[in-house]
Structures are given as C-alpha cells and as structure tokens.
Scaffold this motif. Structure first.
Motif, PDB file in Angstrom:
ATOM      1  N   SER A   1       0.641  -7.871   7.141  1.00 53.99           N
ATOM      2  CA  SER A   1       1.344  -6.708   7.677  1.00 53.99           C
ATOM      3  C   SER A   1       2.521  -7.135   8.536  1.00 53.99           C
TER       4      SER A   1
ATOM      5  N   HIS B   1      -4.609  -9.765   3.189  1.00 53.69           N
ATOM      6  CA  HIS B   1      -3.742  -8.689   3.654  1.00 53.69           C
ATOM      7  C   HIS B   1      -2.725  -9.228   4.644  1.00 53.69           C
TER       8      HIS B   1
ATOM      9  N   ALA C   1      -0.639  -6.427   0.246  1.00 54.78           N
ATOM     10  CA  ALA C   1      -1.840  -7.113  -0.230  1.00 54.78           C
ATOM     11  C   ALA C   1      -1.421  -8.211  -1.187  1.00 54.78           C
TER      12      ALA C   1
ATOM     13  N   HIS D   1       0.818  -1.195   0.000  1.00 54.62           N
ATOM     14  CA  HIS D   1       0.000   0.000   0.000  1.00 54.62           C
ATOM     15  C   HIS D   1       0.860   1.256   0.000  1.00 54.62           C
TER      16      HIS D   1
ATOM     17  N   ASN E   1       2.439  -2.659   5.271  1.00 53.57           N
ATOM     18  CA  ASN E   1       1.323  -3.449   4.766  1.00 53.57           C
ATOM     19  C   ASN E   1       1.609  -4.071   3.405  1.00 53.57           C
TER      20      ASN E   1
END
Lengths: 113, 113
Positions: free
Chosen positions: A74, A72, A24, A7, A22
């Motif tokens: 992180s 997602h 994805a 992101h 982060n």
C-alpha cells in the motif's frame, strides 16, 4: 503466474485527507517493489520503493507498507494535495526477471478541493 | 540535464507503414527500456537493453525491433504497423538493473489507422 493488481481503480479524497492506495501481488518470490505516479500526458515518475526485507518505508508525505504474509502493498499519502491527482502504479520485480518490472494497471487518485 | 527524450510525441500511421520512435538519454545509463501503455492499463515491456550492442525481448516484442549502437540512443522500430500497435510508447532508462529508479520519457502516442 506473475501478476500485480490493484483493489480500487479510482479513489476520490478530500484535499487535506490521507489517501491509501492498495496493490496485491502474486509472486511471493518478488523482492523489490516500486510505486510510480503518472500525471496526465506524462511518463511515470518514481515515488518510493521498498525491498522485501522491510515492511515499511517513509518518504516525504508518503509511506509504503509491505505485508508479505498476504502479498499486499500500500501507498499512503499524507495531507493529500491537488497536485497528487494522478494515476498511481505499483510495480513488482520478480527474482527471476532481473531486468524488468511488472506493472499493475493503476489507480486513479482524484483530489476534491 | 534533459533526462530521457522521446520523439515524435504524436504520430498517425496507416496500416503497413513503418516508422522509428527515437529515444535518447543523457544520464549515461547502461539500462534502457521500451514500454507500451494501452488505455487504462499498466505498462508492458517490449524490449530492453543492458548496454550498447546488447538487446533482449520483453513481454510483448512481436512487431517491433530495437538497436543499441550507443549508450545514449535506443530507437524502437515498427516495420509493418498494425491497429493493435495503437498505444502510448514510453522509453525509460536506469543506472542499474531493475532494482532502482527508472527515468521515463514523456511518451509517444501512436495511432495506426
């Protein structure tokens, strides 16, 4: 198609604060994820990994969280230090590609003194 | 324990020249990989090997060749260098197929003019 992205391309944090990077991913069949750290002029270095049957894994000052519902990932770094300044990559291992990882484009973490 | 060693660290080639990037590891790993990293991008797999005598193509194999005559060595050959091959090349190895940690060399920066 398979893709792993991030992101935020650059993250700047104050020394001592916590950092959250982060990532994805698009392949819901992926079963294994890794975070790598790359310092300037060096090769990537393994930080921590997580399998798809887990949603959290902790290491030394680092925690990886996996949310399969929204695909997602992180990386949390506690008490960020100047030595944490680097580019961080997430990588995905799709089930149909046992011998290769798919790397994201990276997030640069800058730690302000 | 040297880990993964790559040579040369830097090289400038003219269009059409050939060269070999050397990679050797002393960890007795069966699995070895060649990646390229373009500026601001993640790593792309060029070729990989699951053991001596066995090699296979990755995502971006065109313009490259590899061989794996021993467990330790995995050289990458560029036959006719092109400007599109300007990149940083990383060799890596792992004990097991890619569900574990990859150990990377420090990279070879190649410029084709």
């Amino acid at each position: 198609g398979e893709s792993v992205g991030l992101h935020l391309p650059t993250l700047s944090v104050q020394e001592g604060d916590n950092s959250i990077i982060n990532c994805a991913y698009s392949n819901s069949a992926s079963d294994y994820f890794i975070w790598y750290k790359q310092e300037s002029g060096k090769g990537p270095q393994f930080i921590i990994d997580i399998r798809s049957n887990m949603d959290k894994r902790q290491g030394q000052r680092v925690t990886v969280l996996l949310n399969k519902t929204v695909k997602h990932l992180s990386l949390q770094i506690a008490a960020t230090q100047p030595g944490d300044s680097a580019v961080y990559f997430c990588a995905e291992n799709p089930m149909d590609s046992s011998y290769k990882l798919i790397f994201g484009s990276g997030t640069r973490l800058l730690v302000r003194p | 324990n040297a880990g993964v060693t790559q040579t040369p660290k830097f090289r400038i080639l003219k269009i059409g020249q050939s060269m070999t990037l050397q990679c050797t590891q002393d960890m007795n790993h069966n699995y070895m990989y060649w990646y390229r990293q373009d500026p601001g991008m993640g790593l792309k797999l060029i070729y990989y090997s699951v053991g001596a005598g066995i090699t296979d193509k990755g995502e971006v194999p065109n313009g490259y060749n590899v061989s794996r005559s021993t467990t330790e060595d995995f050289p990458l050959r560029l036959e006719l260098a092109a400007p599109s091959q300007t990149s940083v090349y990383f060799c890596a190895s792992s004990y097991d197929k890619v569900t574990g940690e990859l150990f990377f060399g420090e990279g070879s920066r190649l410029t084709v003019l």
